[in-house]
Enzyme design. Structure first.
Site: not given
Ligand code: DOR
Ligand code: ZN
Length: 366
Positions: A12, A14, A95, A156, A191, A268
């Protein structure tokens, strides 16, 4: 002192797009054999064509040592045909972002569609039947298509409308309902932040022959809400789901270090430029990739569980997703170093702090 591990899977992460992607991707590829790339970009990754184009961009940025595993974002407009085409294009997971629960989720699935009757999370203790409050046919058809084509459902798990600390609890009935209604669907509760949900996932996994698992982030193993708001406001520790209590953190550490098949690492790691965190209406997200394995090694070491680290980072996730375990390796050495204050304009987890473990060598998968 030295630890040798299989290369890890970050299930997971980003990675964003463009310049940010190119700045952050090397931190993931330095230790990961694979990573599951989240689709909440702007615009979102929502079709087979998006998956193909984004995978190309991400793979270029990661370089040859780390394979990107792709996801699509399930939108209210997503159809079973879109799911099947995305699967053929190689997406391994879909997702679900409940609308408004985190960064770039305004276009997600509305709470009314996800909620079950009775609405409060404690109700998942009650026997069946539970009913969807107002399901959309389109959403249920998508879950059905995912089940049929073997696409994993990543959730989520926070219910819109619930108070921020109870949103995970408010989502429990929904997960119970999905597990019951789609008996071949594999589900990841992403998470996890509460001890209560960690215990539930473990139990449900035992009851469903491992059809559900949880990911846990390094930051939820390290911080509680007091670290974020207990003294001064710490915007770089602000994330969704919000960090919870010390008791929750303890339960998460116990779960992560348990070696149970239903729990594995999803960082995450979520970079935001400094000015988007240090401002009015700051974004949620913690950029942990530069210290990911080093921070986890400290958590596991403090528990006397270093021998279980590899299960959490490199084995349970691969097994759940039906992937071969990585053959490449990384070597961590107990040698202090100072985490940089800023990486590509982003303040990382542990910025300016001394970390005890350091990655000294890494070999890619053969
Ligand atoms: O804190 C977070 N940031 N939680 C998430 O689920 C997404 C992520 C983001 O894309 O910045
Ligand atoms: Zn995330």
């Amino acid at each position: 002192m030295e630890i040798n591990l299989r290369r890890i899977d970050d299930l997971h992460v980003h990675l964003r797009q463009g310049e940010m992607l190119r700045a952050v991707a090397p931190y993931t590829s330095r230790v990961c054999g694979r990573c599951l790339v989240m689709p909440n970009t702007t615009p979102p990754i929502a079709t087979a064509d998006d998956v193909i184009a984004y995978r190309r961009e991400v793979a270029d940025a990661l370089g040859p040592g780390c394979e990107p595993l792709m996801t699509i974002k399930i939108l209210p407009t997503t159809t079973p045909d879109v799911i099947l085409a995305a699967r053929r294009a190689g997406a391994v997971a879909g997702k679900v972002y409940p609308a408004g629960m985190t960064t770039n989720s305004e276009d997600g699935i509305p709470g009314e569609v996800l909620a079950v009757e009775p609405p409060f999370g404690y109700a998942s203790y009650l026997p069946e039947p539970r009913r969807w409050k107002s399901p959309s046919r389109a959403f249920l058809d998508c879950l059905s298509a995912m089940q049929d084509c073997g696409m994993v459902l990543c959730l989520h798990g926070e219910m819109p409308g619930f108070p921020v600390l109870n949103r995970e609890l408010g989502f429990m009935g929904t997960v119970a309902k999905i597990l019951g209604d789609f008996p071949r669907l594999k589900v990841v509760w992403e998470h996890v932040t509460t001890g209560f949900v960690a215990e539930r996932v473990r139990l449900w996994s035992d009851q469903t022959r491992g059809r559900i698992a949880a990911t846990i982030t390094p930051h939820h193993l390290l911080i509680t809400m007091d670290d974020v708001i207990g003294d001064k406001l710490m915007p770089h520790l602000f994330c969704k789901p919000f960090a919870k209590t010390i008791e929750d953190r303890r339960k998460l550490v116990e779960f992560a270090t348990s070696g149970h098949p239903s729990v594995f690492m999803g960082s995450d790691s979520a970079p935001h430029e400094r000015h988007r965190k240090e401002c009015d209406c700051g974004c949620a997200g913690i950029f942990s990739a530069p210290v990911l394995i080093e921070a986890l090694a400290e958590v596991f070491e403090a528990e006397g569980k270093l021998a279980r680290l590899q299960a959490f980072t490199s084995e349970r996730g691969a097994d759940f997703y039906g992937l071969p375990r990585n053959t490449g390796t990384i070597t961590l050495v107990r040698r202090e170093w100072t985490v940089p204050e800023s990486v590509g304009g982003v303040v990382p987890l542990w910025a300016g702090k001394t970390a005890a473990w350091r990655v000294e060598e890494a070999e890619v998968n053969s």
